[in-house]
Design a protein around this motif. Structure first.
Motif, PDB file in Angstrom:
ATOM      1  N   LEU B 214      -1.187  -7.373   3.708  1.00 33.60           N
ATOM      2  CA  LEU B 214      -1.324  -6.123   2.942  1.00 33.60           C
ATOM      3  C   LEU B 214      -2.267  -6.275   1.759  1.00 33.60           C
ATOM      4  CD1 LEU B 214       2.382  -4.890   2.865  1.00 33.60           C
ATOM      5  CD2 LEU B 214       0.481  -3.773   4.036  1.00 33.60           C
ATOM      6  N   THR B 215      -2.297  -7.465   1.163  1.00 36.94           N
ATOM      7  CA  THR B 215      -3.104  -7.641  -0.059  1.00 36.94           C
ATOM      8  C   THR B 215      -4.208  -8.680   0.112  1.00 36.94           C
ATOM      9  OG1 THR B 215      -1.446  -9.197  -0.863  1.00 36.94           O
ATOM     10  CG2 THR B 215      -1.300  -6.930  -1.674  1.00 36.94           C
ATOM     11  N   VAL B 216      -4.449  -9.128   1.334  1.00 34.55           N
ATOM     12  CA  VAL B 216      -5.410 -10.212   1.511  1.00 34.55           C
ATOM     13  C   VAL B 216      -6.817  -9.773   1.109  1.00 34.55           C
ATOM     14  CG1 VAL B 216      -5.831  -9.804   3.998  1.00 34.55           C
ATOM     15  CG2 VAL B 216      -6.130 -12.091   3.045  1.00 34.55           C
ATOM     16  N   ASP B 217      -7.182  -8.529   1.439  1.00 32.62           N
ATOM     17  CA  ASP B 217      -8.487  -8.042   0.953  1.00 32.62           C
ATOM     18  C   ASP B 217      -8.368  -6.646   0.367  1.00 32.62           C
ATOM     19  OD1 ASP B 217      -7.971  -6.750   3.283  1.00 32.62           O
ATOM     20  OD2 ASP B 217      -9.690  -7.529   4.397  1.00 32.62           O
ATOM     21  N   THR B 218      -7.195  -6.349  -0.161  1.00 37.19           N
ATOM     22  CA  THR B 218      -6.924  -5.016  -0.714  1.00 37.19           C
ATOM     23  C   THR B 218      -6.208  -5.177  -2.055  1.00 37.19           C
ATOM     24  OG1 THR B 218      -6.675  -4.115   1.504  1.00 37.19           O
ATOM     25  CG2 THR B 218      -5.716  -2.844  -0.272  1.00 37.19           C
ATOM     26  N   PRO B 219      -6.687  -4.486  -3.101  1.00 32.49           N
ATOM     27  CA  PRO B 219      -6.018  -4.621  -4.402  1.00 32.49           C
ATOM     28  C   PRO B 219      -4.543  -4.227  -4.335  1.00 32.49           C
ATOM     29  CG  PRO B 219      -8.075  -3.412  -4.623  1.00 32.49           C
ATOM     30  CD  PRO B 219      -7.838  -3.599  -3.154  1.00 32.49           C
ATOM     31  N   VAL B 220      -3.736  -4.926  -5.069  1.00 32.25           N
ATOM     32  CA  VAL B 220      -2.289  -4.718  -5.057  1.00 32.25           C
ATOM     33  C   VAL B 220      -1.924  -3.302  -5.514  1.00 32.25           C
ATOM     34  CG1 VAL B 220      -1.887  -5.613  -7.399  1.00 32.25           C
ATOM     35  CG2 VAL B 220      -0.098  -5.815  -5.660  1.00 32.25           C
ATOM     36  N   GLN B 221      -2.815  -2.677  -6.321  1.00 27.78           N
ATOM     37  CA  GLN B 221      -2.540  -1.311  -6.794  1.00 27.78           C
ATOM     38  C   GLN B 221      -2.502  -0.299  -5.657  1.00 27.78           C
ATOM     39  OE1 GLN B 221      -4.710  -3.405  -8.169  1.00 27.78           O
ATOM     40  NE2 GLN B 221      -4.502  -3.385 -10.397  1.00 27.78           N
ATOM     41  N   ARG B 222      -3.014  -0.678  -4.499  1.00 26.71           N
ATOM     42  CA  ARG B 222      -2.969   0.250  -3.363  1.00 26.71           C
ATOM     43  C   ARG B 222      -1.621   0.222  -2.629  1.00 26.71           C
ATOM     44  NH1 ARG B 222      -7.296   2.852  -1.681  1.00 26.71           N
ATOM     45  NH2 ARG B 222      -9.338   2.339  -2.537  1.00 26.71           N
ATOM     46  N   LEU B 223      -0.740  -0.666  -3.034  1.00 26.31           N
ATOM     47  CA  LEU B 223       0.600  -0.685  -2.430  1.00 26.31           C
ATOM     48  C   LEU B 223       1.415   0.472  -2.998  1.00 26.31           C
ATOM     49  CD1 LEU B 223       1.347  -4.476  -2.238  1.00 26.31           C
ATOM     50  CD2 LEU B 223       1.742  -2.855  -0.393  1.00 26.31           C
ATOM     51  N   LEU B 224       1.329   1.601  -2.322  1.00 25.76           N
ATOM     52  CA  LEU B 224       1.944   2.838  -2.829  1.00 25.76           C
ATOM     53  C   LEU B 224       3.451   2.853  -2.589  1.00 25.76           C
ATOM     54  CD1 LEU B 224       1.151   5.649  -4.048  1.00 25.76           C
ATOM     55  CD2 LEU B 224       1.180   6.506  -1.694  1.00 25.76           C
ATOM     56  N   LEU B 225       3.859   2.357  -1.430  1.00 28.47           N
ATOM     57  CA  LEU B 225       5.279   2.397  -1.074  1.00 28.47           C
ATOM     58  C   LEU B 225       5.867   0.994  -1.125  1.00 28.47           C
ATOM     59  CD1 LEU B 225       5.295   4.789   2.031  1.00 28.47           C
ATOM     60  CD2 LEU B 225       5.354   5.367  -0.402  1.00 28.47           C
ATOM     61  N   SER B 226       7.030   0.913  -1.749  1.00 29.64           N
ATOM     62  CA  SER B 226       7.811  -0.311  -1.711  1.00 29.64           C
ATOM     63  C   SER B 226       8.885  -0.131  -0.630  1.00 29.64           C
ATOM     64  CB  SER B 226       8.462  -0.529  -3.075  1.00 29.64           C
ATOM     65  OG  SER B 226       9.740  -1.094  -2.913  1.00 29.64           O
ATOM     66  N   ARG B 227       9.317  -1.220  -0.052  1.00 30.30           N
ATOM     67  CA  ARG B 227      10.287  -1.110   1.053  1.00 30.30           C
ATOM     68  C   ARG B 227      11.585  -0.451   0.634  1.00 30.30           C
ATOM     69  NH1 ARG B 227      13.535  -5.833   0.480  1.00 30.30           N
ATOM     70  NH2 ARG B 227      12.472  -7.455  -0.698  1.00 30.30           N
ATOM     71  N   MET B 228      11.901  -0.482  -0.683  1.00 30.79           N
ATOM     72  CA  MET B 228      13.159   0.173  -1.074  1.00 30.79           C
ATOM     73  C   MET B 228      13.068   1.694  -0.935  1.00 30.79           C
ATOM     74  SD  MET B 228      13.112  -0.503  -5.155  1.00 30.79           S
ATOM     75  CE  MET B 228      11.620  -0.263  -6.091  1.00 30.79           C
ATOM     76  N   MET B 229      11.849   2.216  -0.768  1.00 27.75           N
ATOM     77  CA  MET B 229      11.660   3.661  -0.606  1.00 27.75           C
ATOM     78  C   MET B 229      11.581   4.073   0.861  1.00 27.75           C
ATOM     79  SD  MET B 229       8.724   3.481  -3.497  1.00 27.75           S
ATOM     80  CE  MET B 229       7.804   4.954  -3.132  1.00 27.75           C
ATOM     81  N   VAL B 230      11.657   3.129   1.789  1.00 25.81           N
ATOM     82  CA  VAL B 230      11.327   3.406   3.187  1.00 25.81           C
ATOM     83  C   VAL B 230      12.485   3.035   4.118  1.00 25.81           C
ATOM     84  CG1 VAL B 230       9.776   2.775   5.086  1.00 25.81           C
ATOM     85  CG2 VAL B 230       8.856   3.136   2.779  1.00 25.81           C
ATOM     86  N   THR B 231      12.813   3.963   5.017  1.00 28.66           N
ATOM     87  CA  THR B 231      13.894   3.747   5.987  1.00 28.66           C
ATOM     88  C   THR B 231      13.370   3.174   7.303  1.00 28.66           C
ATOM     89  OG1 THR B 231      14.929   5.711   5.052  1.00 28.66           O
ATOM     90  CG2 THR B 231      15.850   4.886   7.125  1.00 28.66           C
TER      91      THR B 231
END
Lengths: 262, 296
Positions: B214-231
């Motif tokens: 997810l972050t290997v070539d993508t800035p961490v700020q693009r992680l919009l969803l955390s798993r605690m928000m996802v079913t």
């Protein structure tokens, strides 16, 4: 110093009039909706107000001023939709929206025509018009001035006029600021008697009577109505050679035929 | 030995199997941009009915209206951008076939999701005051500030009601199997808010990758969803078609044009449905590929 130029078209006059609506705004986010507003805002940024902040209409603040529908070379910021709403509430913004209807009291409708419960013609919905009009400076652009657009009373109030804002109380009125309505015939504000639409200038070749006839309500007309200024030579060069070399503006505002301008 | 977080991968049909008649469903994206269209198509195939749909609307709303799935529609606009007026929405409104319509200001819509995401009954806002949004939604009321402003007045603001959702459906570019997800395009839209406003959130993605990916070539700020928000997480390549999913693909303008043209006429719409919407997602993608080859 540039002088008023020969051969300006009606669309050129409209672009300069829209630019003038943004010239005293200082360092705010100029949000034009539609082609002529985009042209006018970019013209203002290249002439009267270089401090204007402009976007690509999607999510980027542009550091330079690209031609219509071209990509900018340098990006100076990020403005995704969620941050647009922040700027609306912050207030440092001037939006120029379209209007399917505008009424005598400066209320605007882009939602639907007819009864809200079952409209005869569904349009976009209210979009951001209610929030825009009570939060930041708002202007309107009407490319085809007619009694169908300028109506006594809009069917649905999306954009709030000054009388309704005052009636809704200080929270609605405090930052309410309908600045200009620019049409293909003239320039208006909403500072007529009882907060009504007032004619500020007629474009060259347009008579006050022509504007009255094309307006479906009793327009506030001052004793002395000047002509809208012509673009300067510098502005015309910017419009024709830099911002709109393909002359797209004339599709939105065609040159009036002699029949239309007695 | 560490077990690690749950594997939340599901199929499209398993997501729809979690939905019930009468639910309030929030659909992420914006107009014709990054809509969870594969999940919407799956709802079209289902028997689900009587839904409340909460959406910055595009063809998601159009398709669900045309299929008669919607009892209540909450929106601020419905548009396809290059086709300004969504044809099914326009038709349904003009025929009066949407039982309940809640038209909000765009900012009120965001504030309503925010209130729900913060588990508040409402949030105050200026937008809506003086407009017909309040006239046409008389159940939305105002709230007076308990504090004086500098003029000694107390501002009366709109009490934007929480837009609480049973379920959120969103589409992003990448996720891991646990529900951490990134958007790679220019705008996150409001997909995080939709997920947080909902009891359960299902995210479809172009590709499921390893968490490290997810972050290997993508800035961490693009992680919009955390798993605690996802079913649940569904891999649906081209799952946003025909809306944008920048940079994986842009809007399919030719297809959208065909969609809008077909909507205008009952016979043409029946033919469009037969060709594109009568099978499963794989059949849809195959039919689209054939359409694109014909158009090339």
């Amino acid at each position: 110093m540039s002088s008023a130029a020969e051969g300006a078209t009606r669309a050129d006059v409209c672009a300069a009039a829209i630019a003038d609506a943004f010239k005293d705004d200082g360092e705010i986010f100029a949000s034009p909706m539609g082609m002529l507003p985009m042209l006018g805002v970019r013209l203002a940024k290249l002439t009267s107000n270089p401090d204007l902040v402009i976007s690509d209409g999607e999510s980027l603040f542009l550091a330079d001023v690209p031609p219509l529908f071209a990509k900018g070379d340098v990006v100076e910021g990020w403005i995704p939709f969620r941050k647009v709403f922040d700027v609306v509430a912050y207030g440092k913004r001037h939006v120029m929206m379209g209007a399917t209807q505008v009424d005598r009291h400066g209320n605007q409708n882009i939602s639907a025509i007819g009864d809200f419960a079952r409209p005869t013609r569904q349009l976009l919905g209210s979009r951001g018009a209610p929030g825009n009009t009570v939060n930041n400076r708002t202007s309107y652009w009407v490319p085809k001035h007619s009694p169908r657009v300028f109506v006594e009373s809009v069917d649905i109030v999306s954009g709030v006029g000054p009388a309704r804002a005052k009636a809704a109380g200080p929270a609605a009125a405090r930052y309410h600021d309908i600045h200009r309505i620019v049409s293909n015939l003239g320039v208006f504000d909403v500072k007529g008697t009882d907060d009504t639409v007032r004619l500020l200038s007629v474009h060259p070749g347009v008579s006050v009577d022509e504007v009255r006839e094309a307006t479906g309500f009793d327009l506030h007309v001052p004793d002395d109505v000047p002509e809208t200024r012509l673009p300067t030579t510098e502005e015309l060069i910017i419009i024709r050679e830099v911002l709109d070399p393909r002359a797209l503006r004339h599709r939105e505002v065609p040159e009036p035929t002699s029949k239309e301008t007695p | 030995m560490s077990k690690g977080p749950r594997d939340k991968r599901m199929s499209i049909d398993e997501v729809v199997g979690e939905l019930r008649d009468g639910m309030t469903i929030g659909i992420g994206g914006w107009g014709p941009r990054r809509k969870p269209m594969a999940l919407v198509r799956a709802i079209l195939r289902s028997e689900l009915t009587d839904l409340t749909i909460v959406s910055w609307g595009g063809a998601d709303v159009g398709l669900l209206l045309r299929a008669g799935k919607v009892r209540r529609l909450v929106y601020a606009f419905v548009s396809l951008d290059s086709v300004p007026l969504e044809p099914h929405f326009q038709r349904a409104r003009q025929a009066g076939t949407i039982p309940e319509v809640v038209e909000l200001d765009e900012g009120m819509f965001q504030t309503g999701l925010r209130a729900a995401a913060q588990r508040l009954p409402f949030l105050p806002m200026r937008a809506g005051l003086g407009s017909d949004v309040l006239v046409n939604n008389p159940w939305i009321t105002t709230v007076t500030s308990p504090y004086d402003d500098p003029d000694g007045q107390r501002e009366e603001l709109v009490a934007v009601p929480a837009l609480r959702l049973d379920v959120a459906l969103v589409h992003l570019n990448r996720a891991d199997k646990h529900g951490n997800a990134t958007y790679l395009g220019p705008d996150p839209y409001f997909d995080d808010l939709f997920c947080m406003a909902a009891d359960r959130a299902f995210v479809s993605v172009e590709q499921v990758v390893d968490t490290a990916g997810l972050t290997v070539d993508t800035p961490v700020q693009r992680l919009l969803l955390s798993r605690m928000m996802v079913t649940g997480v569904v891999e649906t390549p081209h799952g946003a078609h025909f809306t944008t999913c920048t940079p994986d693909y842009e809007r399919d303008e030719k297809f959208q044009k065909a969609y809008a043209a077909a909507a205008a006429d009952d016979e043409a719409w029946a033919a469009f449905e037969e060709r594109f919407l009568s099978g499963d997602e794989a059949a849809y993608q195959a039919a689209v590929q054939q359409f694109q080859e014909e158009q090339a």
